[in-house]
Design a protein around this motif. Structure first.
Motif, short mmCIF file in Angstrom:
data_model
loop_
_atom_site.label_atom_id
_atom_site.label_comp_id
_atom_site.label_asym_id
_atom_site.label_seq_id
_atom_site.Cartn_x
_atom_site.Cartn_y
_atom_site.Cartn_z
N SER A 1 -8.34 9.81 4.47
CA SER A 1 -6.91 9.78 4.20
C SER A 1 -6.50 8.35 3.93
O SER A 1 -6.93 7.43 4.64
CB SER A 1 -6.12 10.32 5.40
N LEU A 2 -5.69 8.18 2.91
CA LEU A 2 -5.17 6.86 2.56
C LEU A 2 -3.68 6.86 2.88
O LEU A 2 -2.93 7.68 2.33
CB LEU A 2 -5.41 6.56 1.09
N ALA A 3 -3.27 5.98 3.78
CA ALA A 3 -1.85 5.85 4.13
C ALA A 3 -1.27 4.68 3.32
O ALA A 3 -1.82 3.58 3.34
CB ALA A 3 -1.71 5.59 5.62
N LEU A 4 -0.20 4.96 2.61
CA LEU A 4 0.45 3.96 1.77
C LEU A 4 1.91 3.80 2.18
O LEU A 4 2.56 4.78 2.55
CB LEU A 4 0.40 4.39 0.30
N ILE A 5 2.42 2.59 2.10
CA ILE A 5 3.84 2.35 2.31
C ILE A 5 4.44 1.88 0.99
O ILE A 5 3.94 0.95 0.37
CB ILE A 5 4.07 1.31 3.42
N ASP A 6 5.48 2.59 0.56
CA ASP A 6 6.19 2.27 -0.68
C ASP A 6 5.24 2.17 -1.89
O ASP A 6 5.26 1.18 -2.62
CB ASP A 6 6.98 0.97 -0.54
N PRO A 7 4.43 3.22 -2.13
CA PRO A 7 3.50 3.14 -3.26
C PRO A 7 4.17 3.37 -4.61
O PRO A 7 3.60 3.05 -5.65
CB PRO A 7 2.52 4.27 -2.97
N ALA A 8 5.40 3.93 -4.58
CA ALA A 8 6.14 4.23 -5.81
C ALA A 8 7.57 4.57 -5.42
O ALA A 8 7.82 4.91 -4.27
CB ALA A 8 5.51 5.43 -6.53
N PRO A 9 8.50 4.50 -6.36
CA PRO A 9 9.84 5.01 -6.06
C PRO A 9 9.73 6.48 -5.61
O PRO A 9 8.89 7.22 -6.11
CB PRO A 9 10.58 4.89 -7.39
N GLN A 10 10.57 6.88 -4.65
CA GLN A 10 10.45 8.20 -4.04
C GLN A 10 10.37 9.34 -5.06
O GLN A 10 9.57 10.25 -4.92
CB GLN A 10 11.59 8.43 -3.06
N ALA A 11 11.18 9.28 -6.09
CA ALA A 11 11.20 10.35 -7.10
C ALA A 11 9.90 10.44 -7.89
O ALA A 11 9.63 11.44 -8.55
CB ALA A 11 12.38 10.17 -8.05
N GLN A 12 9.08 9.39 -7.84
CA GLN A 12 7.83 9.37 -8.60
C GLN A 12 6.59 9.56 -7.71
O GLN A 12 5.48 9.50 -8.22
CB GLN A 12 7.71 8.06 -9.37
N ALA A 13 6.78 9.78 -6.43
CA ALA A 13 5.64 9.86 -5.51
C ALA A 13 4.67 10.98 -5.89
O ALA A 13 3.46 10.87 -5.65
CB ALA A 13 6.13 10.03 -4.07
N PHE A 14 5.16 12.06 -6.51
CA PHE A 14 4.28 13.15 -6.95
C PHE A 14 3.19 12.66 -7.89
O PHE A 14 2.11 13.26 -7.98
CB PHE A 14 5.09 14.27 -7.63
N GLN A 15 3.45 11.56 -8.59
CA GLN A 15 2.48 11.02 -9.55
C GLN A 15 1.19 10.58 -8.87
O GLN A 15 0.15 10.47 -9.51
CB GLN A 15 3.09 9.84 -10.31
N LEU A 16 1.25 10.33 -7.58
CA LEU A 16 0.06 9.89 -6.85
C LEU A 16 -1.03 10.96 -6.83
O LEU A 16 -2.20 10.66 -6.64
CB LEU A 16 0.43 9.46 -5.43
N GLY A 17 -0.66 12.22 -7.06
CA GLY A 17 -1.65 13.29 -7.18
C GLY A 17 -2.57 13.06 -8.37
O GLY A 17 -3.78 13.31 -8.30
N PHE A 18 -2.00 12.57 -9.46
CA PHE A 18 -2.80 12.25 -10.65
C PHE A 18 -3.71 11.06 -10.37
O PHE A 18 -4.87 11.05 -10.77
CB PHE A 18 -1.88 11.94 -11.84
N VAL A 19 -3.17 10.06 -9.67
CA VAL A 19 -3.97 8.89 -9.30
C VAL A 19 -5.15 9.33 -8.44
O VAL A 19 -6.30 8.96 -8.70
CB VAL A 19 -3.11 7.85 -8.55
N ALA A 20 -4.89 10.15 -7.42
CA ALA A 20 -5.94 10.61 -6.50
C ALA A 20 -7.02 11.40 -7.23
O ALA A 20 -8.22 11.21 -6.97
CB ALA A 20 -5.34 11.45 -5.38
N ALA A 21 -6.63 12.27 -8.14
CA ALA A 21 -7.62 13.05 -8.90
C ALA A 21 -8.51 12.14 -9.74
O ALA A 21 -9.73 12.34 -9.82
CB ALA A 21 -6.91 14.08 -9.78
N LEU A 22 -7.92 11.11 -10.36
CA LEU A 22 -8.72 10.17 -11.14
C LEU A 22 -9.67 9.38 -10.25
O LEU A 22 -10.81 9.10 -10.63
CB LEU A 22 -7.80 9.20 -11.91
#
Length: 168
Positions: free
Chosen positions: A34-55
């Protein structure tokens, strides 16, 4: 502000969860990180991290020797080898004090074995002909995270991330 990050890895999980509250089997021999991140993106864009994780998972599997001719990505967050799921990704967010946002990206990669009683076909690296260890996979996995989070740039680089995801 600024994205800080911290990994937690486990040899096994007794309370692993999948999407929609499904149980996720987590016996020793696979990678559970598990990777814990603080403020990795603006809240409305946090869903984009799923694409990052898959890559990240795709690239880590490629670097440990999995044949990318049979490796693919499937919406929303599955990485498939020969059409069979080889990893699980789950993203959860939480509000922190002073308007900060925490995000935890949980990821399991099947290395030595895979569950047999699943809704969808599943596989693992060993079955696919790649013999490796959780620590070796984690080494590649963490390096790939650094690379793709740098490309993502807290959301500013999502166009590049999206393009790369679609190409796979």
């Amino acid at each position: 502000g600024g994205a800080s990050h911290h990994f937690v890895i486990a040899d096994e999980q007794t309370g692993g969860r999948g999407r929609l509250g499904r149980v996720w089997v987590s016996k020793p021999g696979n990678l559970y990180a598990s990777l814990a991140l603080i403020d990795p993106a603006p809240q409305a864009q946090a869903f984009q991290l799923g694409f990052v994780a898959a890559l990240v998972v795709y690239d880590a599997l490629r670097t440990v020797g999995l044949d990318t001719a049979h490796l693919s990505l499937k919406w929303p967050n599955d990485v498939l080898f020969e059409g069979k799921k080889i990893s699980g990704i789950l993203i959860e967010g939480l509000s922190l004090p002073e308007q900060h946002q925490g995000v935890v990206i949980g990821c399991g990669i099947n290395i030595a074995h895979h569950p047999s009683d699943t809704l969808y076909p599943v596989t693992d690296l060993k079955t696919a002909g790649v013999v490796t260890s959780p620590i070796e996979v984690f080494s590649q996995f963490s390096a790939c995270y650094r690379k793709f989070l740098a490309l993502y740039r807290r959301g500013e680089g999502f166009g590049d991330i999206r393009e790369h995801w679609l190409s796979l």
